[in-house]
Design an enzyme around this catalytic site. Structure first.
Site, mmCIF file in Angstrom:
data_model
loop_
_atom_site.group_PDB
_atom_site.id
_atom_site.type_symbol
_atom_site.label_atom_id
_atom_site.label_comp_id
_atom_site.label_asym_id
_atom_site.label_seq_id
_atom_site.Cartn_x
_atom_site.Cartn_y
_atom_site.Cartn_z
ATOM 1 N N ASP A 160 39.368 63.568 66.647
ATOM 2 C CA ASP A 160 39.977 63.348 65.332
ATOM 3 C C ASP A 160 40.236 64.630 64.553
ATOM 4 O O ASP A 160 41.118 64.678 63.711
ATOM 5 C CB ASP A 160 39.169 62.330 64.498
ATOM 6 C CG ASP A 160 37.850 62.860 63.951
ATOM 7 O OD1 ASP A 160 37.316 63.852 64.512
ATOM 8 O OD2 ASP A 160 37.339 62.281 62.979
ATOM 9 N N ASN A 409 31.317 66.024 74.568
ATOM 10 C CA ASN A 409 31.132 65.037 73.511
ATOM 11 C C ASN A 409 31.853 63.747 73.874
ATOM 12 O O ASN A 409 33.069 63.757 74.118
ATOM 13 C CB ASN A 409 31.677 65.547 72.182
ATOM 14 C CG ASN A 409 31.413 64.547 71.057
ATOM 15 O OD1 ASN A 409 30.266 64.322 70.684
ATOM 16 N ND2 ASN A 409 32.468 63.920 70.542
ATOM 17 N N GLU A 410 31.072 62.682 73.918
ATOM 18 C CA GLU A 410 31.592 61.323 74.091
ATOM 19 C C GLU A 410 32.548 61.161 75.268
ATOM 20 O O GLU A 410 33.639 60.584 75.118
ATOM 21 C CB GLU A 410 32.229 60.822 72.788
ATOM 22 C CG GLU A 410 31.225 60.786 71.638
ATOM 23 C CD GLU A 410 31.685 59.966 70.444
ATOM 24 O OE1 GLU A 410 32.892 59.671 70.340
ATOM 25 O OE2 GLU A 410 30.820 59.614 69.615
ATOM 26 N N ASN A 463 25.519 59.186 69.902
ATOM 27 C CA ASN A 463 26.356 59.091 68.704
ATOM 28 C C ASN A 463 26.501 57.606 68.387
ATOM 29 O O ASN A 463 27.025 56.852 69.219
ATOM 30 C CB ASN A 463 27.755 59.684 68.966
ATOM 31 C CG ASN A 463 27.713 61.178 69.262
ATOM 32 O OD1 ASN A 463 26.677 61.814 69.170
ATOM 33 N ND2 ASN A 463 28.859 61.743 69.622
ATOM 34 N N TYR A 465 27.359 54.489 65.331
ATOM 35 C CA TYR A 465 27.938 54.203 64.007
ATOM 36 C C TYR A 465 27.752 52.735 63.610
ATOM 37 O O TYR A 465 28.667 52.114 63.098
ATOM 38 C CB TYR A 465 29.423 54.580 64.005
ATOM 39 C CG TYR A 465 29.633 56.093 64.040
ATOM 40 C CD1 TYR A 465 29.668 56.840 62.866
ATOM 41 C CD2 TYR A 465 29.780 56.768 65.245
ATOM 42 C CE1 TYR A 465 29.848 58.215 62.892
ATOM 43 C CE2 TYR A 465 29.961 58.146 65.281
ATOM 44 C CZ TYR A 465 29.996 58.868 64.099
ATOM 45 O OH TYR A 465 30.164 60.230 64.124
ATOM 46 N N TYR A 469 31.555 51.712 62.102
ATOM 47 C CA TYR A 469 32.611 51.138 62.942
ATOM 48 C C TYR A 469 32.232 49.751 63.459
ATOM 49 O O TYR A 469 33.089 48.949 63.788
ATOM 50 C CB TYR A 469 32.910 52.055 64.138
ATOM 51 C CG TYR A 469 33.552 53.364 63.736
ATOM 52 C CD1 TYR A 469 34.769 53.382 63.049
ATOM 53 C CD2 TYR A 469 32.958 54.583 64.033
ATOM 54 C CE1 TYR A 469 35.359 54.575 62.674
ATOM 55 C CE2 TYR A 469 33.548 55.785 63.671
ATOM 56 C CZ TYR A 469 34.747 55.771 62.985
ATOM 57 O OH TYR A 469 35.330 56.952 62.610
ATOM 58 N N GLU A 501 25.027 61.949 66.258
ATOM 59 C CA GLU A 501 26.005 61.581 65.221
ATOM 60 C C GLU A 501 25.636 60.234 64.639
ATOM 61 O O GLU A 501 25.413 59.266 65.380
ATOM 62 C CB GLU A 501 27.435 61.477 65.805
ATOM 63 C CG GLU A 501 28.095 62.794 66.081
ATOM 64 C CD GLU A 501 29.533 62.661 66.585
ATOM 65 O OE1 GLU A 501 30.190 61.634 66.284
ATOM 66 O OE2 GLU A 501 29.985 63.573 67.293
ATOM 67 N N TRP A 546 26.455 63.017 60.972
ATOM 68 C CA TRP A 546 27.873 63.340 61.068
ATOM 69 C C TRP A 546 28.489 63.136 59.704
ATOM 70 O O TRP A 546 28.487 62.051 59.217
ATOM 71 C CB TRP A 546 28.567 62.452 62.101
ATOM 72 C CG TRP A 546 29.951 62.942 62.374
ATOM 73 C CD1 TRP A 546 31.125 62.414 61.913
ATOM 74 C CD2 TRP A 546 30.303 64.077 63.176
ATOM 75 N NE1 TRP A 546 32.179 63.162 62.363
ATOM 76 C CE2 TRP A 546 31.702 64.190 63.138
ATOM 77 C CE3 TRP A 546 29.567 65.021 63.898
ATOM 78 C CZ2 TRP A 546 32.381 65.205 63.807
ATOM 79 C CZ3 TRP A 546 30.246 66.020 64.561
ATOM 80 C CH2 TRP A 546 31.653 66.092 64.504
ATOM 81 N N LYS A 565 33.194 61.825 56.299
ATOM 82 C CA LYS A 565 31.766 61.530 56.552
ATOM 83 C C LYS A 565 30.862 62.678 56.126
ATOM 84 O O LYS A 565 29.655 62.636 56.341
ATOM 85 C CB LYS A 565 31.560 61.190 58.026
ATOM 86 C CG LYS A 565 32.270 59.893 58.431
ATOM 87 C CD LYS A 565 31.869 59.404 59.788
ATOM 88 C CE LYS A 565 32.695 58.190 60.188
ATOM 89 N NZ LYS A 565 34.110 58.480 60.428
#
Ligand code: GCB
Length: 593
Positions: A160, A409-410, A463, A465, A469, A501, A546, A565
């Protein structure tokens, strides 16, 4: 790769400032072939995108050109002369007058060229640097270039944060003697009160090598001879989180009896180890508090800035953060050195962000293509990724602040092919540095029972959320989901777990008495819910919110003027959550709350 430094045998000229600038369409066929014909000047270091009001420059896909003239100091006759570019995002080409002297792919690690044969002491030359910003299936990070209906090229990518580009870090001209130190590797250890310093020196040719260790006051505390060896520091002062202490390894290269080159590499003596479900620094359990960050400020984009560097570390200290992750790329070397000097712990990440086509599919509803395949991310991507790991470790191996390598990452770690893709990269990382733990940051879709790579790593970095999300605005449900998720990982793997995160977008000044996403109260309640769960999981070794600060993203309907964030705004003002984090973190000194 050694950082350029002024020493008794080396000199250094910083080339930052205003350079002539043009995007390729305006630069002519051979922009390096003469004086760049342009009315524009760009600041170095800075990303170029937000400097100008011209949208074409901001959204440009392809090459841009920077140029300036440089005078070689007249005292450099007989020395080797090098140009060093700390970063060209994502691809760089360096020309001295008409000659191409260096090419490099990878936007966040340095490269250099020996230009001795092309320059003369006391004279000027034309230095032109081309910077390409294209991201493809074979670059790290990856991306795709599409063409719009009216024929414009557009860059899309799978992360992003904004694809800022340009010369975001310093450019240097420096001299080295003909016979010189090429590289130094330092591996510290501790035996009782004695610090051990394994060292190995690479020289540019056959030479004698003499080394000594000096303490923070410059007093000599150990000496040795030869290109490899182990030195011992009696009564050593350890590098500790929050209490940094740096020694210097002074390396002398000998040409017969004559000292040809001197180079001092700072280092700290500390150990890092994962034992059971603990993360140990100097044999003591360490609990990470801090953030995933970004190199991101208004106007400069990803341009390194010492004022923001100092201020960000002040804010981290104020809030009780003892660590951060270089999400999602290697940061400027000035940042790493600052962390070394101030006792801040770093998880050092490559730019491998977005190796995940499943996330995109999940968000857009388009059936995902396989992530790991010859048509998507295959051998060539993996080779670029391997090179990113090599260059990260080559640059950062001697930093005491770096306690763990994060290779990606991810990534789509629950997909077919993930293990085949990652296993050799983890092996490579361990071969290059057997002393530091290795991790990757796992996306929410990777669960304890579908993830295929977690066992290859030392620490489970997650990570998550829940409450943002997933279960948006419903923190009770989020709490149940999060606890179930974390317990699953704890039971299956028996390794330390940390949250790399967790965060909620927050508009400063927006308030509510209810659990309303985007409000300052919601960010606080969201973090508090996460903390309740973390404190119930025994294997937990740390929490990185994050994000440290709001940051710029590509334009789109998922973000309002960037990712919000941040616990601090983009101009570094605290949101309410900053005070709550401060209450939780200050005084912990690396211990579990
Ligand atoms: C993530 C990514 C991070 C994003 C963040 C978000 O999972 O790792 O780069 O910025 O989520 O805010 O969506």
């Amino acid at each position: 790769m050694l950082r350029p430094r002024a020493t008794p045998t080396r000199e250094l000229v910083n080339l930052d400032g205003l350079w002539r600038f043009a995007i390729d369409a305006a630069a002519g066929e051979r922009p390096w072939g003469g004086r760049l014909d342009t009315p524009l000047e760009a600041a170095v270091p800075a990303s170029y995108n937000d400097l100008f009001t011209d949208r074409e420059i901001r959204d440009h896909v392809g090459w841009v050109w920077y140029q300036r003239s440089v005078r070689v100091p007249r005292g450099w006759a007989g020395e080797r002369v090098r140009v060093r570019v700390d970063a060209a995002t994502h691809e760089g080409r360096v020309y001295v007058d008409d000659v191409l002297v260096a090419e490099h792919a990878g936007g966040y690690t340095p490269f250099e060229a020996d230009v001795t044969e092309h320059v003369t002491a006391g004279h000027e030359f034309r230095l032109t640097i081309g910077v390409g910003n294209e991201l493809t299936g074979r670059t790290i990070p990856p991306g795709t270039i599409t063409v719009t209906a009216d024929g414009r090229r557009r860059q899309t990518y799978l992360h992003d944060f904004s694809n800022y580009a340009g010369l975001a870090r310093s450019v240097w001209l420096y001299s080295v003697p003909h016979l010189h130190v090429e590289d130094v590797t330092i591996v510290p250890g501790v035996e009782g009160d004695t610090g051990t310093v394994g060292y190995s020196v690479r020289t540019s040719g056959p030479a004698g090598v003499r080394v000594r260790v000096v303490d923070a006051d410059g007093a000599e505390v150990a000496t040795g001879e030869g290109a490899n060896g182990v030195l011992r520091i009696p009564d050593v002062t350890l590098w500790r989180p929050g209490a940094a202490y740096l020694y210097g390894l002074v390396v002398e290269v000998l040409d017969g009896d004559r000292v040809s080159d001197v180079y001092t590499e700072p280092f700290g003596v500390r150990t890092v180890e994962v034992r059971g479900t603990s993360f140990l620094i100097n044999g003591e359990p360490f609990y990470f508090t801090g953030f995933g960050k970004h190199e991101d400020t208004p106007v400069r984009g990803k341009g390194h800035d010492d004022a923001y560097l100092v201020h960000d570390f002040q804010l981290m200290d104020w809030i009780g953060a003892n660590s951060f992750r270089t999400s999602h790329y290697p940061y400027a070397e000035e940042v790493m050195e600052f962390a070394d000097r101030h006792g801040i712990v770093v998880i050092d990440e490559t730019a491998a962000v977005g190796l995940n086509l499943a996330v995109q599919g999940g968000l857009t509803g388009v059936p995902p293509r396989p992530t790991f395949s010859p048509e998507t991310f295959g051998d060539e991507t993996r080779e670029a990724h391997a090179q990113a790991i090599r260059e990260l470790i080559a640059r950062d191996k001697n930093h005491p602040s770096v306690v763990m390598w994060c290779v990606a990452n991810e990534p789509s770690s629950a997909e077919d092919g993930a293990r085949e893709y990652f296993e050799p990269l983890v092996e490579l990382t361990r071969k290059l540095d057997p002393t530091r733990p290795v991790c990757y940051a796992a996306v929410i879709f990777a669960t304890h029972d579908n993830d295929r790579i977690a066992d290859l790593f030392d620490v489970l970095c997650l990570n998550r959320y829940y409450g943002w999300y997933i279960a948006t605005g419903d923190l009770a449900t989020a709490e149940t989901y999060l606890e179930r998720d974390l317990r699953g990982w704890a039971e299956r793997f028996g390794k330390p777990i940390m949250m790399t995160e967790y965060g909620a977008d927050t508009m400063p000044g927006l308030h509510s008495v209810w659990d309303t996403p985007w409000t300052e109260e919601y960010q606080q309640a969201y973090l508090a819910m996460n903390h309740r769960v973390f404190d119930r999981i025994e294997a937990f070794v740390g929490e990185h919110v994050w994000n440290f600060a709001d940051f710029q993203t590509s334009d789109g309907i998922h973000r309002v003027d960037g990712n919000r964030k941040g616990v601090f705004t983009r101009d570094r003002r605290p949101k309410a959550a900053a005070h709550a984090l401060r209450a939780r973190w200050t005084g912990l000194a690396g211990r579990r709350p």
